[in-house]
Design a protein around this motif. Structure first.
Motif, PDB file in Angstrom:
ATOM      1  N   LEU A  34       0.848  -1.185   0.000  1.00 32.94           N
ATOM      2  CA  LEU A  34       0.000   0.000   0.000  1.00 32.94           C
ATOM      3  C   LEU A  34       0.884   1.235   0.000  1.00 32.94           C
ATOM      4  CD1 LEU A  34      -2.832   1.346   0.327  1.00 32.94           C
ATOM      5  CD2 LEU A  34      -2.566   1.047   2.799  1.00 32.94           C
ATOM      6  N   LEU A  35       0.597   2.143  -0.910  1.00 32.98           N
ATOM      7  CA  LEU A  35       1.322   3.411  -1.011  1.00 32.98           C
ATOM      8  C   LEU A  35       0.275   4.484  -1.226  1.00 32.98           C
ATOM      9  CD1 LEU A  35       4.131   4.881  -1.394  1.00 32.98           C
ATOM     10  CD2 LEU A  35       3.774   4.525  -3.852  1.00 32.98           C
ATOM     11  N   PHE A  36       0.299   5.504  -0.392  1.00 34.30           N
ATOM     12  CA  PHE A  36      -0.677   6.570  -0.591  1.00 34.30           C
ATOM     13  C   PHE A  36      -0.050   7.939  -0.364  1.00 34.30           C
ATOM     14  CE2 PHE A  36      -1.239   5.267   3.822  1.00 34.30           C
ATOM     15  CZ  PHE A  36      -1.457   6.454   4.528  1.00 34.30           C
ATOM     16  N   ARG A  37      -0.692   8.951  -1.012  1.00 31.75           N
ATOM     17  CA  ARG A  37      -0.178  10.319  -0.957  1.00 31.75           C
ATOM     18  C   ARG A  37      -1.238  11.232  -0.355  1.00 31.75           C
ATOM     19  NH1 ARG A  37      -0.880  14.581  -4.131  1.00 31.75           N
ATOM     20  NH2 ARG A  37      -1.850  13.370  -5.805  1.00 31.75           N
ATOM     21  N   GLU A  38      -0.808  11.985   0.652  1.00 27.79           N
ATOM     22  CA  GLU A  38      -1.622  13.030   1.257  1.00 27.79           C
ATOM     23  C   GLU A  38      -0.918  14.344   0.962  1.00 27.79           C
ATOM     24  OE1 GLU A  38      -3.076  11.116   5.375  1.00 27.79           O
ATOM     25  OE2 GLU A  38      -0.920  10.904   4.981  1.00 27.79           O
ATOM     26  N   GLY A  39      -1.469  15.124   0.051  1.00 28.65           N
ATOM     27  CA  GLY A  39      -0.771  16.333  -0.386  1.00 28.65           C
ATOM     28  C   GLY A  39       0.509  15.919  -1.082  1.00 28.65           C
ATOM     29  N   LYS A  40       1.650  16.378  -0.569  1.00 24.20           N
ATOM     30  CA  LYS A  40       2.938  15.991  -1.154  1.00 24.20           C
ATOM     31  C   LYS A  40       3.617  14.888  -0.352  1.00 24.20           C
ATOM     32  CE  LYS A  40       3.810  20.469  -3.236  1.00 24.20           C
ATOM     33  NZ  LYS A  40       4.710  21.601  -3.359  1.00 24.20           N
ATOM     34  N   ARG A  41       2.948  14.374   0.662  1.00 27.18           N
ATOM     35  CA  ARG A  41       3.536  13.414   1.602  1.00 27.18           C
ATOM     36  C   ARG A  41       3.116  11.987   1.246  1.00 27.18           C
ATOM     37  NH1 ARG A  41       5.264  13.074   7.082  1.00 27.18           N
ATOM     38  NH2 ARG A  41       4.257  11.334   8.126  1.00 27.18           N
ATOM     39  N   TRP A  42       4.109  11.131   0.949  1.00 28.45           N
ATOM     40  CA  TRP A  42       3.865   9.725   0.606  1.00 28.45           C
ATOM     41  C   TRP A  42       4.060   8.840   1.830  1.00 28.45           C
ATOM     42  CZ3 TRP A  42       1.963   7.907  -3.892  1.00 28.45           C
ATOM     43  CH2 TRP A  42       1.996   8.747  -4.997  1.00 28.45           C
ATOM     44  N   THR A  43       3.161   7.863   1.981  1.00 23.07           N
ATOM     45  CA  THR A  43       3.253   6.878   3.066  1.00 23.07           C
ATOM     46  C   THR A  43       3.265   5.486   2.455  1.00 23.07           C
ATOM     47  OG1 THR A  43       2.104   8.337   4.612  1.00 23.07           O
ATOM     48  CG2 THR A  43       2.136   5.983   5.149  1.00 23.07           C
TER      49      THR A  43
ATOM     50  N   LEU B 278      11.300   3.231  -5.030  1.00 25.13           N
ATOM     51  CA  LEU B 278      10.312   4.267  -5.361  1.00 25.13           C
ATOM     52  C   LEU B 278      11.002   5.573  -5.762  1.00 25.13           C
ATOM     53  CD1 LEU B 278       7.675   3.584  -2.586  1.00 25.13           C
ATOM     54  CD2 LEU B 278       7.284   3.474  -5.059  1.00 25.13           C
ATOM     55  N   ARG B 279      12.065   5.900  -5.064  1.00 26.62           N
ATOM     56  CA  ARG B 279      12.821   7.120  -5.386  1.00 26.62           C
ATOM     57  C   ARG B 279      13.431   7.001  -6.782  1.00 26.62           C
ATOM     58  NH1 ARG B 279      16.551   6.668  -1.777  1.00 26.62           N
ATOM     59  NH2 ARG B 279      15.209   7.401  -0.114  1.00 26.62           N
ATOM     60  N   GLN B 280      14.064   5.849  -7.062  1.00 28.84           N
ATOM     61  CA  GLN B 280      14.763   5.669  -8.337  1.00 28.84           C
ATOM     62  C   GLN B 280      13.801   5.527  -9.515  1.00 28.84           C
ATOM     63  OE1 GLN B 280      17.800   2.686  -8.243  1.00 28.84           O
ATOM     64  NE2 GLN B 280      18.091   2.684 -10.435  1.00 28.84           N
ATOM     65  N   ILE B 281      12.741   4.754  -9.352  1.00 29.18           N
ATOM     66  CA  ILE B 281      11.830   4.471 -10.456  1.00 29.18           C
ATOM     67  C   ILE B 281      10.856   5.620 -10.715  1.00 29.18           C
ATOM     68  CG2 ILE B 281       9.931   2.964 -11.213  1.00 29.18           C
ATOM     69  CD1 ILE B 281      11.356   0.698  -9.639  1.00 29.18           C
ATOM     70  N   ALA B 282      10.293   6.182  -9.629  1.00 35.84           N
ATOM     71  CA  ALA B 282       9.206   7.147  -9.801  1.00 35.84           C
ATOM     72  C   ALA B 282       9.501   8.528  -9.231  1.00 35.84           C
ATOM     73  CB  ALA B 282       7.934   6.584  -9.159  1.00 35.84           C
ATOM     74  N   GLY B 283      10.674   8.710  -8.637  1.00 34.41           N
ATOM     75  CA  GLY B 283      10.991  10.005  -8.047  1.00 34.41           C
ATOM     76  C   GLY B 283      10.174  10.300  -6.794  1.00 34.41           C
ATOM     77  N   ILE B 284       9.648   9.253  -6.156  1.00 39.49           N
ATOM     78  CA  ILE B 284       8.816   9.406  -4.958  1.00 39.49           C
ATOM     79  C   ILE B 284       9.698   9.362  -3.711  1.00 39.49           C
ATOM     80  CG2 ILE B 284       7.088   8.257  -3.516  1.00 39.49           C
ATOM     81  CD1 ILE B 284       5.694   7.402  -6.116  1.00 39.49           C
ATOM     82  N   GLU B 285       9.579  10.389  -2.889  1.00 40.74           N
ATOM     83  CA  GLU B 285      10.255  10.416  -1.593  1.00 40.74           C
ATOM     84  C   GLU B 285       9.246  10.002  -0.534  1.00 40.74           C
ATOM     85  OE1 GLU B 285      13.420  10.878  -0.772  1.00 40.74           O
ATOM     86  OE2 GLU B 285      14.001  11.227  -2.850  1.00 40.74           O
ATOM     87  N   VAL B 286       9.472   8.880   0.094  1.00 37.92           N
ATOM     88  CA  VAL B 286       8.563   8.367   1.113  1.00 37.92           C
ATOM     89  C   VAL B 286       8.837   9.089   2.424  1.00 37.92           C
ATOM     90  CG1 VAL B 286       7.880   6.325   2.436  1.00 37.92           C
ATOM     91  CG2 VAL B 286       8.361   6.128  -0.010  1.00 37.92           C
ATOM     92  N   ALA B 287       7.778   9.665   3.012  1.00 39.06           N
ATOM     93  CA  ALA B 287       7.911  10.406   4.262  1.00 39.06           C
ATOM     94  C   ALA B 287       7.669   9.526   5.480  1.00 39.06           C
ATOM     95  CB  ALA B 287       6.928  11.574   4.272  1.00 39.06           C
ATOM     96  N   GLU B 288       6.863   8.478   5.304  1.00 39.06           N
ATOM     97  CA  GLU B 288       6.485   7.645   6.440  1.00 39.06           C
ATOM     98  C   GLU B 288       6.412   6.188   5.998  1.00 39.06           C
ATOM     99  OE1 GLU B 288       3.026   7.776   9.869  1.00 39.06           O
ATOM    100  OE2 GLU B 288       2.549   8.606   7.908  1.00 39.06           O
ATOM    101  N   VAL B 289       6.983   5.295   6.812  1.00 42.13           N
ATOM    102  CA  VAL B 289       6.928   3.858   6.539  1.00 42.13           C
ATOM    103  C   VAL B 289       6.235   3.181   7.718  1.00 42.13           C
ATOM    104  CG1 VAL B 289       8.254   1.752   6.154  1.00 42.13           C
ATOM    105  CG2 VAL B 289       9.053   3.909   5.178  1.00 42.13           C
ATOM    106  N   LEU B 290       5.146   2.472   7.401  1.00 39.29           N
ATOM    107  CA  LEU B 290       4.378   1.783   8.431  1.00 39.29           C
ATOM    108  C   LEU B 290       4.371   0.291   8.155  1.00 39.29           C
ATOM    109  CD1 LEU B 290       1.233   4.117   8.505  1.00 39.29           C
ATOM    110  CD2 LEU B 290       3.288   4.252   9.934  1.00 39.29           C
TER     111      LEU B 290
END
Length: 159
Positions: A86-95, A121-133
């Motif tokens: 599960l990966l979700f985005r709230e505003g600019k914040r990815w979890t 995620l950073r390398q493939i999609a440029g996504i910076e994950v802010a929180e890991v649960l």
């Protein structure tokens, strides 16, 4: 696979612990396949309970109100392949949320796996994950990698 990044040596096949580990891995695969289908029907009772719990959790207030949601997202980077539960985005914040079927709650055991997922995620999609649960389905606990309980998400469907 990224879940093998925990660094544990594999015991010889004939050892009881190896049989137990294999059964646990097969159980985890069964649960994750059902999550990918979004259907718990036909599963043994314990697996069905965990799948239903995970599907309910995927409707937490935060996820339901997220700007973007991805479930069972496949990725491949180099020799590593995996699926992000599960990966979700709230505003600019990815979890990033990873479901665990383990009976023991040991968040640190999965640090390398989660670091691999966030790097992918950073390398493939440029996504910076802010929180890991990590959501330990057997105990109905959601924890950050620091091992603290997160209010509003532990088994209550709230957010």
């Amino acid at each position: 696979s990224p879940s093998k990044l925990g660094g544990e040596a594999e015991p010889p096949e004939e050892e009881p612990v190896a049989i137990e580990r294999r059964a646990a891995m097969e159980f985890g695969v069964l649960v994750h396949e059902a999550l990918e289908r979004g259907d718990a029907s036909g599963l043994p009772a314990k697996a069905r309970m965990l799948v239903e719990r995970a599907m309910q959790a995927a409707r937490w207030g935060r996820v339901a109100q997220a700007d973007e949601v991805h479930r069972e997202l496949p990725f491949a980077i180099g020799a590593m392949e995996g699926k992000i539960d599960l990966l979700f985005r709230e505003g600019k914040r990815w979890t990033l949320v990873d479901y665990k079927t383990d009976a023991r709650v040991e968040p640190e055991k999965y640090r390398a796996q989660m670091e691999a997922y966030t790097a992918a995620l950073r390398q493939i999609a440029g996504i910076e994950v802010a929180e890991v649960l990590l959501y330990f389905l057997a105990t109905d606990q959601v924890l950050s990698l620091r091992g603290r309980r997160l209010p509003g998400v532990d088994g209550d469907g709230g957010g």
